[in-house]
Design a protein around this motif. Structure first.
Motif, PDB file in Angstrom:
ATOM      1  N   VAL A   1     -30.539  10.249 -15.085  1.00  0.00           N
ATOM      2  CA  VAL A   1     -31.517   9.241 -15.491  1.00  0.00           C
ATOM      3  C   VAL A   1     -31.280   8.841 -16.947  1.00  0.00           C
ATOM      4  CG1 VAL A   1     -33.973   8.817 -15.935  1.00  0.00           C
ATOM      5  CG2 VAL A   1     -33.263   9.867 -13.775  1.00  0.00           C
ATOM      6  N   ALA A   2     -31.043   9.808 -17.819  1.00  0.00           N
ATOM      7  CA  ALA A   2     -30.775   9.507 -19.235  1.00  0.00           C
ATOM      8  C   ALA A   2     -29.516   8.641 -19.369  1.00  0.00           C
ATOM      9  CB  ALA A   2     -30.632  10.802 -20.029  1.00  0.00           C
ATOM     10  N   HIS A   3     -28.509   8.942 -18.584  1.00  0.00           N
ATOM     11  CA  HIS A   3     -27.282   8.133 -18.598  1.00  0.00           C
ATOM     12  C   HIS A   3     -27.603   6.683 -18.217  1.00  0.00           C
ATOM     13  CE1 HIS A   3     -23.191   6.791 -17.831  1.00  0.00           C
ATOM     14  NE2 HIS A   3     -23.598   6.406 -16.627  1.00  0.00           N
ATOM     15  N   LEU A   4     -28.381   6.499 -17.164  1.00  0.00           N
ATOM     16  CA  LEU A   4     -28.714   5.149 -16.716  1.00  0.00           C
ATOM     17  C   LEU A   4     -29.607   4.418 -17.707  1.00  0.00           C
ATOM     18  CD1 LEU A   4     -29.189   5.955 -12.944  1.00  0.00           C
ATOM     19  CD2 LEU A   4     -27.333   4.604 -13.959  1.00  0.00           C
ATOM     20  N   GLU A   5     -30.465   5.144 -18.407  1.00  0.00           N
ATOM     21  CA  GLU A   5     -31.295   4.515 -19.435  1.00  0.00           C
ATOM     22  C   GLU A   5     -30.454   4.073 -20.629  1.00  0.00           C
ATOM     23  OE1 GLU A   5     -34.324   7.469 -20.046  1.00  0.00           O
ATOM     24  OE2 GLU A   5     -35.519   6.699 -18.370  1.00  0.00           O
ATOM     25  N   ALA A   6     -29.396   4.810 -20.936  1.00  0.00           N
ATOM     26  CA  ALA A   6     -28.550   4.491 -22.080  1.00  0.00           C
ATOM     27  C   ALA A   6     -27.468   3.459 -21.761  1.00  0.00           C
ATOM     28  CB  ALA A   6     -27.889   5.770 -22.602  1.00  0.00           C
ATOM     29  N   HIS A   7     -27.146   3.311 -20.463  1.00  0.00           N
ATOM     30  CA  HIS A   7     -26.039   2.432 -20.056  1.00  0.00           C
ATOM     31  C   HIS A   7     -26.481   1.502 -18.934  1.00  0.00           C
ATOM     32  CE1 HIS A   7     -23.212   4.888 -22.369  1.00  0.00           C
ATOM     33  NE2 HIS A   7     -23.876   5.926 -21.884  1.00  0.00           N
ATOM     34  N   PRO A   8     -26.796   0.247 -19.234  1.00  0.00           N
ATOM     35  CA  PRO A   8     -27.201  -0.693 -18.183  1.00  0.00           C
ATOM     36  C   PRO A   8     -26.139  -0.872 -17.096  1.00  0.00           C
ATOM     37  CG  PRO A   8     -27.643  -1.613 -20.348  1.00  0.00           C
ATOM     38  CD  PRO A   8     -26.863  -0.354 -20.563  1.00  0.00           C
ATOM     39  N   ASP A   9     -24.878  -0.563 -17.435  1.00  0.00           N
ATOM     40  CA  ASP A   9     -23.786  -0.655 -16.462  1.00  0.00           C
ATOM     41  C   ASP A   9     -23.402   0.714 -15.911  1.00  0.00           C
ATOM     42  OD1 ASP A   9     -22.705   0.416 -18.776  1.00  0.00           O
ATOM     43  OD2 ASP A   9     -20.810  -0.684 -18.606  1.00  0.00           O
ATOM     44  N   GLY A  10     -24.301   1.687 -16.023  1.00  0.00           N
ATOM     45  CA  GLY A  10     -24.003   3.079 -15.689  1.00  0.00           C
ATOM     46  C   GLY A  10     -23.650   3.359 -14.249  1.00  0.00           C
TER      47      GLY A  10
ATOM     48  N   MET B   1     -25.651  -5.803 -13.750  1.00  0.00           N
ATOM     49  CA  MET B   1     -26.052  -5.022 -12.595  1.00  0.00           C
ATOM     50  C   MET B   1     -27.357  -4.286 -12.869  1.00  0.00           C
ATOM     51  SD  MET B   1     -24.512  -3.136  -9.699  1.00  0.00           S
ATOM     52  CE  MET B   1     -23.124  -4.151  -9.831  1.00  0.00           C
ATOM     53  N   PRO B   2     -28.292  -4.879 -13.590  1.00  0.00           N
ATOM     54  CA  PRO B   2     -29.527  -4.159 -13.897  1.00  0.00           C
ATOM     55  C   PRO B   2     -30.341  -3.784 -12.664  1.00  0.00           C
ATOM     56  CG  PRO B   2     -29.552  -6.371 -14.829  1.00  0.00           C
ATOM     57  CD  PRO B   2     -28.221  -6.172 -14.205  1.00  0.00           C
ATOM     58  N   ASP B   3     -30.303  -4.582 -11.601  1.00  0.00           N
ATOM     59  CA  ASP B   3     -31.099  -4.253 -10.420  1.00  0.00           C
ATOM     60  C   ASP B   3     -30.620  -2.959  -9.769  1.00  0.00           C
ATOM     61  OD1 ASP B   3     -32.688  -6.479 -10.779  1.00  0.00           O
ATOM     62  OD2 ASP B   3     -31.480  -7.727  -9.442  1.00  0.00           O
ATOM     63  N   LEU B   4     -29.325  -2.795  -9.634  1.00  0.00           N
ATOM     64  CA  LEU B   4     -28.780  -1.574  -9.044  1.00  0.00           C
ATOM     65  C   LEU B   4     -29.038  -0.378  -9.960  1.00  0.00           C
ATOM     66  CD1 LEU B   4     -27.294  -0.157  -6.796  1.00  0.00           C
ATOM     67  CD2 LEU B   4     -25.147  -0.983  -7.743  1.00  0.00           C
ATOM     68  N   THR B   5     -28.939  -0.597 -11.245  1.00  0.00           N
ATOM     69  CA  THR B   5     -29.234   0.469 -12.207  1.00  0.00           C
ATOM     70  C   THR B   5     -30.707   0.859 -12.129  1.00  0.00           C
ATOM     71  OG1 THR B   5     -27.451  -0.234 -13.676  1.00  0.00           O
ATOM     72  CG2 THR B   5     -29.181   1.111 -14.655  1.00  0.00           C
ATOM     73  N   ASP B   6     -31.588  -0.124 -12.079  1.00  0.00           N
ATOM     74  CA  ASP B   6     -33.020   0.158 -11.948  1.00  0.00           C
ATOM     75  C   ASP B   6     -33.304   0.919 -10.661  1.00  0.00           C
ATOM     76  OD1 ASP B   6     -33.515  -1.168 -14.324  1.00  0.00           O
ATOM     77  OD2 ASP B   6     -34.233  -3.009 -13.359  1.00  0.00           O
ATOM     78  N   ASP B   7     -32.647   0.494  -9.571  1.00  0.00           N
ATOM     79  CA  ASP B   7     -32.838   1.181  -8.297  1.00  0.00           C
ATOM     80  C   ASP B   7     -32.365   2.633  -8.397  1.00  0.00           C
ATOM     81  OD1 ASP B   7     -33.181   1.266  -5.233  1.00  0.00           O
ATOM     82  OD2 ASP B   7     -31.109   1.921  -5.566  1.00  0.00           O
ATOM     83  N   ALA B   8     -31.219   2.856  -9.003  1.00  0.00           N
ATOM     84  CA  ALA B   8     -30.689   4.220  -9.118  1.00  0.00           C
ATOM     85  C   ALA B   8     -31.643   5.105  -9.924  1.00  0.00           C
ATOM     86  CB  ALA B   8     -29.304   4.191  -9.761  1.00  0.00           C
ATOM     87  N   ARG B   9     -32.173   4.571 -11.014  1.00  0.00           N
ATOM     88  CA  ARG B   9     -33.151   5.347 -11.806  1.00  0.00           C
ATOM     89  C   ARG B   9     -34.372   5.684 -10.957  1.00  0.00           C
ATOM     90  NH1 ARG B   9     -32.031   1.993 -16.487  1.00  0.00           N
ATOM     91  NH2 ARG B   9     -33.661   0.636 -15.761  1.00  0.00           N
ATOM     92  N   SER B  10     -34.869   4.720 -10.221  1.00  0.00           N
ATOM     93  CA  SER B  10     -36.049   4.921  -9.389  1.00  0.00           C
ATOM     94  C   SER B  10     -35.788   5.966  -8.300  1.00  0.00           C
ATOM     95  CB  SER B  10     -36.462   3.586  -8.760  1.00  0.00           C
ATOM     96  OG  SER B  10     -37.525   3.754  -7.876  1.00  0.00           O
ATOM     97  N   VAL B  11     -34.644   5.885  -7.654  1.00  0.00           N
ATOM     98  CA  VAL B  11     -34.276   6.847  -6.611  1.00  0.00           C
ATOM     99  C   VAL B  11     -34.226   8.255  -7.199  1.00  0.00           C
ATOM    100  CG1 VAL B  11     -32.319   7.609  -5.195  1.00  0.00           C
ATOM    101  CG2 VAL B  11     -33.085   5.235  -5.084  1.00  0.00           C
ATOM    102  N   LEU B  12     -33.608   8.388  -8.339  1.00  0.00           N
ATOM    103  CA  LEU B  12     -33.486   9.712  -8.962  1.00  0.00           C
ATOM    104  C   LEU B  12     -34.848  10.256  -9.393  1.00  0.00           C
ATOM    105  CD1 LEU B  12     -30.240   9.008 -10.945  1.00  0.00           C
ATOM    106  CD2 LEU B  12     -30.518  10.775  -9.177  1.00  0.00           C
ATOM    107  N   ARG B  13     -35.708   9.398  -9.895  1.00  0.00           N
ATOM    108  CA  ARG B  13     -37.031   9.859 -10.326  1.00  0.00           C
ATOM    109  C   ARG B  13     -37.890  10.315  -9.153  1.00  0.00           C
ATOM    110  NH1 ARG B  13     -37.404   5.082 -14.592  1.00  0.00           N
ATOM    111  NH2 ARG B  13     -36.654   6.205 -16.438  1.00  0.00           N
TER     112      ARG B  13
END
Length: 183
Positions: A30-39, A1-13
């Motif tokens: 953001v740190a959680h999502l960077e550490a966990h690709p399935d976050g 699910m890297p695309d959804l994780t990438d999107d979530a990081r982008s939204v939060l930033r």
């Protein structure tokens, strides 16, 4: 699910947090999502990102809340991201539609963040939701429904909430809507 994780990081930033506490939560998410690709998946333990929607009435005087079946408390609409959601915003919208029956459009920038323990979320009872909350405005006369996940869905005055933990989130949502449409 890297695309959804990438999107979530982008939204939060892109989020401009309302205060230092919200900023600290954003940085933690953001740190959680960077550490966990399935976050963003409920299988990520003990923490995983969830998506919620604060649905306000057209005049921003009421908020639509659900009486959560498992928790027995009133909350905003929301829940877990699913693999087909594609974006965090889509997950939040899907949850709002499923839980209320309302077809709403969401502001794409989160309005509030919250971290909380969720003892009823899966085996072990050790889950924490890192909840990203968006805001939507229901059209005048919109009729909601009650889903299988809820005991009730009801409009509440924004200044008389059944759960005082919702006050800060609802106030931020009302401020966001009033800035966008200062009637």
């Amino acid at each position: 699910m890297p695309d959804l994780t990438d999107d979530a990081r982008s939204v939060l930033r892109r989020m401009d947090p309302a205060d230092p506490g919200q900023r600290a939560l954003r940085d933690r998410f953001v740190a959680h999502l960077e550490a966990h690709p399935d976050g963003v998946l409920r299988t990520c333990r003990p923490d995983h990102v969830t998506a919620s929607t604060v649905v306000l009435s057209a005049d921003a005087s009421r908020v639509l809340l659900t009486l959560h079946a498992k928790a027995g408390r009133w909350f905003q609409l929301g829940g877990h991201a699913e693999p087909g959601d594609g974006t965090l915003l889509a997950a939040s919208r899907r949850e709002a539609v499923e839980e209320s029956g309302l077809d709403v459009d969401l502001d794409p920038v989160p309005v509030h963040l919250d971290e909380h323990a969720v003892p009823f979320c899966g085996p072990g009872g050790d889950a924490h939701h890192l909840d990203v909350r968006f805001v939507a405005v229901a059209p005048d006369g919109a009729r909601h429904a009650v889903s299988d996940e809820s005991l009730d869905v009801r409009w509440w005055p924004v200044d008389d909430l059944p759960n005082p933990d919702l006050a800060a989130m609802v106030a931020l949502a009302v401020d966001r809507v009033r800035v966008a449409d200062p009637r």
